[in-house]
Design an enzyme around this catalytic site. Structure first.
Site, PDB file in Angstrom:
ATOM      1  N   LYS A  35       0.962  -1.202  -0.040  1.00 48.19           N
ATOM      2  CA  LYS A  35      -0.028   0.095  -0.034  1.00 48.19           C
ATOM      3  C   LYS A  35       0.949   1.398   0.023  1.00 48.19           C
ATOM      4  CE  LYS A  35      -0.827   0.251   5.154  1.00 48.19           C
ATOM      5  NZ  LYS A  35      -0.171   1.722   5.464  1.00 48.19           N
ATOM      6  N   THR A  36       1.956   1.386   0.622  1.00 47.60           N
ATOM      7  CA  THR A  36       2.695   2.372   0.788  1.00 47.60           C
ATOM      8  C   THR A  36       3.326   2.823  -0.600  1.00 47.60           C
ATOM      9  OG1 THR A  36       3.389   1.600   2.982  1.00 47.60           O
ATOM     10  CG2 THR A  36       4.575   3.544   1.880  1.00 47.60           C
ATOM     11  N   ASP A 219      -3.638   7.751   4.900  1.00 49.42           N
ATOM     12  CA  ASP A 219      -2.948   6.362   5.186  1.00 49.42           C
ATOM     13  C   ASP A 219      -3.750   5.748   6.324  1.00 49.42           C
ATOM     14  OD1 ASP A 219      -1.821   4.211   4.876  1.00 49.42           O
ATOM     15  OD2 ASP A 219       0.022   4.943   5.445  1.00 49.42           O
ATOM     16  N   GLU A 220      -3.893   4.496   6.691  1.00 50.77           N
ATOM     17  CA  GLU A 220      -4.542   3.999   7.811  1.00 50.77           C
ATOM     18  C   GLU A 220      -6.153   4.537   8.015  1.00 50.77           C
ATOM     19  OE1 GLU A 220      -3.152   1.233   8.711  1.00 50.77           O
ATOM     20  OE2 GLU A 220      -0.946   1.404   8.789  1.00 50.77           O
ATOM     21  N   GLN A 250      -7.966  -4.539   9.842  1.00 49.97           N
ATOM     22  CA  GLN A 250      -6.921  -4.300  10.569  1.00 49.97           C
ATOM     23  C   GLN A 250      -7.165  -3.260  11.428  1.00 49.97           C
ATOM     24  OE1 GLN A 250      -2.651  -4.603   9.337  1.00 49.97           O
ATOM     25  NE2 GLN A 250      -3.752  -4.813   7.238  1.00 49.97           N
ATOM     26  N   ARG A 606       1.660 -10.920  10.424  1.00 49.98           N
ATOM     27  CA  ARG A 606       2.964 -10.332  10.686  1.00 49.98           C
ATOM     28  C   ARG A 606       3.950 -11.405   9.976  1.00 49.98           C
ATOM     29  NH1 ARG A 606       1.563  -6.036   9.840  1.00 49.98           N
ATOM     30  NH2 ARG A 606      -0.545  -7.092   9.445  1.00 49.98           N
TER      31      ARG A 606
END
Length: 678
Positions: A35-36, A219-220, A250, A606
């Site tokens: 995503k980044t 973002d987020e 998330q 993770r």
């Protein structure tokens, strides 16, 4: 640079997001989906293709570290100069900038100061004292949390409709707000709420910022609260050139005021939204990803996503049921050492994720015992916490009355009413008579102190003589429990906590050190457990920790599931998966099981190559030996992704070790013994 250069080496869904120009765009980015890269590539493309100028870019994220990394990555693609002309920051930094520039319209001067948590609580304490009377005096932290949640939900005192229904609360909230604003101070939550008020009351100022920021990226987005959503809607209108990136699976911060509905209903707030699902995971192997998706798919409140693992097949997830809590920590350390010895992974490739900080003690102890380098991530070591230091001060003092530091701490938590002038007189007497401070206290009648202070000293001495014999009999955990109960320590600890969650954590931490004592007592068997023995074990474990190791951090990472968000490791252990602890009982009571399932999903995703889920079959709780029910989320993983042969392997390994040992003994014996002697 043309289109292709920014969309090069991207998959179809990533390209679709990067090549989007105008109108609202929602990018649902599953764990490890790049995503980044999509966010930064799109911003770089908009600027280099002259769709907008660098100062017209507003990119918002949640941490300064993420903002810095984003700016650097954009700078590498366009130029450092262009990147520095953009506004790439956290929501709070943007709010502070708006207030410095235009806050005078609502009475905020340019030189306002931002309160830290300690200052905020001090002010609230004063206000509570004057407005709320004695009853509320110790509830200032609870009130601080209520005020923070009210502000995050965009409720000032005039429009408050929150959970804290006490009329006194509203009075305190109003007094706190006028107190801070009168002194030109704002707290962290004001950095969002005041710009919102500014925009709502001054449309001409809002228009200036709308003209300035032509393209907005956030973002987020699943972590945004009500104020952040309102700010985004105001700034993006009417053109709505807004890109939101996030993952509804998330969303794990509702307790901080975040609202998952913000991302779920993005299309409602921004009509004609283009939605892109980043459907390739570049982090985990297929069994890990599919298993994690199978768990989170049970949530009703989510967007369906079909995500594939670019890494392809890998080893199944290993579920390990240990005999008890000690054996769980031993097995994990053994597994880590095996993987390092076989050069599969290094120590720093491993992470242990736990539901709460309190659970870390026995894993820390076992790592120290095995000389495994480790670091407690994003939080202080278990042994550095205030409440643990308090309990250890009691234990150390009863083990050694000459430990004056522990005596001083014990007299303060809770406060036993011995004032500093008395301590000075006792120290003076101890110096003259060449004795310890405790011995001077035992002879307090010889000291020149106030009559009521003699009474206080007598109380402390009586307290010591009441409990010391029980410690001497080896009743360590039971005596410590009695002390904590009789001295009202737990109640005071809860009152000094910021909120119910902080109180729960502190209570769990104290409970964990008591369980450490119980484990030590059980380990001693028929031998007498002593305070000196327990403390020596602890000191030896602690002395192995070297500061260099902590700095360079070449070791295993220990952290809570919440802290792990955004990170990744080749090998991950989700430990102590006891259904009484994960999901958190409080969250289950509040009907928020879906958030706990998302937290479990975050933990699973993770892991890049290996994932281990471990739990003990039994645990010692308040001196009772109890059976453990494994975490319900393990049962939600389809069996095809699990290694269920592990228990058989484990037993076989034990048997193989025994056989090999006797074979080796037999061989050595036959080598050393001459034939004639046989």
């Amino acid at each position: 640079m043309g289109h292709s250069s920014f969309a090069d080496k991207l998959n179809k869904s990533q390209q679709k997001a990067v090549l989007h120009n105008h109108g609202p765009l929602l990018v649902l980015a599953g764990a490890g989906s790049g995503k980044t890269r999509v966010l930064t590539n799109r911003i770089a493309r908009l600027v280099s293709e002259k769709i907008c100028k660098p100062p017209q870019i507003l990119a918002l994220t949640f941490t300064n570290k993420a903002a810095m990394e984003m700016r650097e990555r954009i700078g590498e693609m366009v130029s450092a100069k262009a990147a520095s002309a953009m506004t790439v920051s956290t929501f709070h930094s943007l709010g502070a900038r708006i207030l410095r520039e235009r806050g005078d319209a609502i009475g905020i001067q340019k030189n306002f100061s931002i309160l830290d948590d300690h200052q905020r609580l001090t002010i609230l304490k004063q206000i509570v004292r004057s407005a709320g009377g004695k009853k509320l005096e110790d509830k200032h932290e609870e009130i601080a949390t209520s005020i923070s949640l009210a502000k995050n939900a965009s409720m000032d005192p005039d429009h408050y409709t929150g959970d804290n229904e006490s009329p006194r609360f509203l009075k305190i909230y109003k007094a706190y707000r006028s107190h801070t604003l009168k002194r030109q101070t704002v707290d962290f939550d004001d950095l969002l709420l005041l710009p919102l008020e500014l925009f709502e009351n001054h449309p001409e100022i809002l228009q200036d910022y709308r003209n300035r920021f032509a393209f907005i990226s956030i973002d987020e987005f699943q972590d945004t609260n009500a104020v952040q959503l309102k700010l985004a809607r105001l700034l993006a209108a009417p053109s709505n050139n807004i890109m939101a990136v996030g993952d509804d699976d998330q969303g794990i911060y509702s307790w901080r005021g975040a609202d998952i509905n913000n991302i779920m209903s993005f299309q409602v707030h921004f009509p004609k939204t283009t939605t892109v699902i980043l459907d390739t995971n570049y982090r985990s192997t297929r069994p890990i990803l599919e298993a994690a998706l199978a768990v989170v798919a049970r949530n009703r409140k989510r967007t369906f996503k079909r995500i594939t693992a670019a890494a392809g097949d890998g080893e199944p997830i290993m579920v390990y049921k240990a005999d008890d809590e000690t054996e769980e920590a031993e097995w994990i350390c053994g597994a880590i050492i095996d993987q390092v010895k076989s050069s599969r992974f290094s120590f720093k490739d491993h992470a242990l994720l736990l539901r709460t900080n309190a659970m870390m003690r026995r894993f820390e102890e076992e790592m120290r015992r095995n000389k495994i380098p480790y670091r407690v991530y994003g939080t202080m070591s278990f042994f550095d916490r205030k409440e643990i230091k308090d309990v250890l001060a009691y234990l150390r003092f009863f083990a050694n009355t000459g430990d004056e530091t522990c005596l001083a701490r014990m007299l303060k938590v809770p406060d036993r009413g011995i004032v500093s002038s008395t301590m000075e007189k006792l120290e003076e007497m101890a110096g003259k008579r060449r004795m310890g401070l405790w011995d001077a206290m035992l002879r307090h009648s010889d000291a020149d102190i106030q009559p009521q202070q003699h009474a206080k000293c007598s109380e402390v001495i009586a307290f010591y003589h009441l409990h010391a014999p029980h410690f001497a009999k080896g009743e360590l955990s039971a005596t410590m429990r009695t002390i904590l109960r009789d001295s009202n320590y737990m109640h005071l600890l809860e009152r000094s906590s910021k909120d119910d969650i902080a109180a729960d954590m502190r209570r769990e931490n104290v409970e964990e050190i008591l369980r450490g004592l119980e484990t030590y007592e059980c380990k001693m068997g028929n031998r007498l457990p002593t305070l000196a023995g327990y403390l020596q074990d602890l000191a030896l474990l602690k002395s192995d920790e070297s500061d260099d190791e902590q700095e360079t951090h070449a070791g295993v990472s220990l952290m809570t599931l919440h802290k792990s968000k955004g990170l990744e490791f080749p090998a991950v252990f989700l430990c102590n998966l006891d259904d009484a602890l994960m999901p958190s009982p409080r969250t289950v009571d509040e009907g928020n099981i879906e958030e706990e399932r998302r937290l479990f999903y975050v933990g699973m995703t993770r892991a890049r190559r290996r994932l281990f889920l471990t739990y003990p079959a039994r645990k010692i709780f308040r001196k009772k030996d109890l059976a453990v029910t494994p975490c319900r989320f393990i049962r939600e993983i389809p069996e095809q992704y699990l290694n269920t042969n592990l228990m058989v392997e484990h037993e076989a390994k034990k048997q193989e070790f025994v056989t090999n040992f006797f074979e080796e003994m037999r061989r050595k014996f036959s080598e050393k013994t001459p034939l004639s002697a046989r």
